[in-house]
Motif scaffolding. Structure first.
Motif, PDB file in Angstrom:
ATOM      1  N   ASN A 183       0.810  -1.216   0.000  1.00 51.59           N
ATOM      2  CA  ASN A 183       0.000   0.000   0.000  1.00 51.59           C
ATOM      3  C   ASN A 183       0.845   1.267   0.000  1.00 51.59           C
ATOM      4  O   ASN A 183       0.324   2.366   0.243  1.00 51.59           O
ATOM      5  N   GLY A 184       2.148   1.121  -0.259  1.00 52.13           N
ATOM      6  CA  GLY A 184       3.013   2.293  -0.292  1.00 52.13           C
ATOM      7  C   GLY A 184       3.981   2.308   0.882  1.00 52.13           C
ATOM      8  O   GLY A 184       4.186   1.304   1.566  1.00 52.13           O
ATOM      9  N   THR A 185       4.579   3.459   1.105  1.00 55.81           N
ATOM     10  CA  THR A 185       5.599   3.643   2.140  1.00 55.81           C
ATOM     11  C   THR A 185       5.028   4.432   3.312  1.00 55.81           C
ATOM     12  O   THR A 185       4.340   5.443   3.118  1.00 55.81           O
ATOM     13  N   THR A 186       5.314   3.970   4.516  1.00 54.24           N
ATOM     14  CA  THR A 186       4.931   4.681   5.729  1.00 54.24           C
ATOM     15  C   THR A 186       6.196   5.128   6.454  1.00 54.24           C
ATOM     16  O   THR A 186       7.140   4.355   6.596  1.00 54.24           O
ATOM     17  N   THR A 187       6.210   6.381   6.882  1.00 53.64           N
ATOM     18  CA  THR A 187       7.342   6.921   7.623  1.00 53.64           C
ATOM     19  C   THR A 187       6.873   7.394   8.983  1.00 53.64           C
ATOM     20  O   THR A 187       5.885   8.127   9.085  1.00 53.64           O
ATOM     21  N   TRP A 188       7.577   6.966  10.033  1.00 54.13           N
ATOM     22  CA  TRP A 188       7.309   7.412  11.383  1.00 54.13           C
ATOM     23  C   TRP A 188       8.499   8.209  11.909  1.00 54.13           C
ATOM     24  O   TRP A 188       9.643   7.938  11.547  1.00 54.13           O
ATOM     25  N   LEU A 189       8.248   9.149  12.785  1.00 51.08           N
ATOM     26  CA  LEU A 189       9.297   9.748  13.599  1.00 51.08           C
ATOM     27  C   LEU A 189       9.053   9.338  15.040  1.00 51.08           C
ATOM     28  O   LEU A 189       7.912   9.414  15.532  1.00 51.08           O
ATOM     29  N   TYR A 190      10.106   8.885  15.696  1.00 47.44           N
ATOM     30  CA  TYR A 190      10.031   8.452  17.087  1.00 47.44           C
ATOM     31  C   TYR A 190      11.040   9.228  17.921  1.00 47.44           C
ATOM     32  O   TYR A 190      12.029   9.757  17.411  1.00 47.44           O
TER      33      TYR A 190
END
Length: 241
Positions: A183-190
């Motif tokens: 479904n595409g790319t997911t980016t998180w910031l932690y």
């Protein structure tokens, strides 16, 4: 030196970092790398507003991603080069005095290490490690290269992590996690504590990707680049909580 004080009161746990460091003798300098055609890269230091020409750090022509110790006396950087004897590629982190003396290789394990980030309170360096199998995590070592530990080993193996950035007091580290799927790319910031605990998601996007988190001077906000489809990129902020 560096210490973390932990306290528990009525089941509530808290911690605080405390460090005594030398004064910042080189606070008004910029450290950067210059890339050349053919893949070489050199590190330069320039004083802000001095009118003096940049000075090349005597660290060879394969250094990049330089990060200074709090007092500016020592500089860590990433190296990518081929060993002329063994023909093996070296992707490791080195450190050198600002005078160009006392060069030391800090990492030498299998895989690649890059993006070093020296703690603002000294003593420790966070960095990105990519294993031979391709897993990417945020690691932490002492400034002499010893006691290396994986801070994000508990996170999904299907995702990659990079871009470690220290909070001003050295108590927390921000980083990016990226995962690609059908479904595409997911980016998180932690953000997490400097020991890898208390991981907190502070931002997520599926319409583009985020990169290069950085802390505000008071440690209350994160600034980062948000990249959208079509080539647009904006500077974005989010509360560090």
């Amino acid at each position: 030196g560096y210490a973390t004080v932990h306290a528990t009161v009525d089941g509530v746990v808290g911690s605080a970092a405390a460090t005594i460091v030398a004064g910042e003798a080189y606070a008004w300098e910029l450290l950067y790398n210059r890339d050349y055609p053919g893949g070489t890269s050199e590190i330069f230091i320039v004083g802000v507003g001095t009118g003096v020409a940049p000075v090349k750090l005597n660290a060879g022509n394969v250094g990049r991603q330089a990060t200074p110790s709090p007092n500016g006396q020592r500089i860590a950087f990433a190296v990518t080069m081929q060993d002329l004897t063994t023909r093996e590629w070296i992707n490791d982190i080195f450190a050198v005095d600002r005078t160009g003396m006392n060069m030391k290789r800090l990492t030498s394990v299998a895989g690649s290490e890059f993006e070093p980030a020296w703690s603002p309170t000294g003593g420790r360096i966070a960095y990105t490690h990519v294993s031979p199998a391709g897993r990417s995590d945020i690691w932490l070592m002492l400034e002499d290269g010893s006691a290396a530990v994986n801070l994000t080993g508990d996170m999904p193996a299907t995702a990659s992590r990079d871009g470690a950035a220290w909070s001003p007091d050295g108590s927390r580290i921000a980083f990016r996690q990226t995962e690609s799927g059908v479904n595409g790319t997911t980016t998180w910031l932690y953000t997490m504590r400097a020991d890898g605990s208390d991981k907190r998601e502070v931002s997520r996007t599926t319409t583009g990707f985020d990169s290069r988190p950085n802390w505000s001077p008071n440690g209350t906000e994160l600034a980062f680049a948000r990249h959208y489809g079509g080539g647009e990129t904006d500077i974005t902020t989010v509360p560090a909580t």
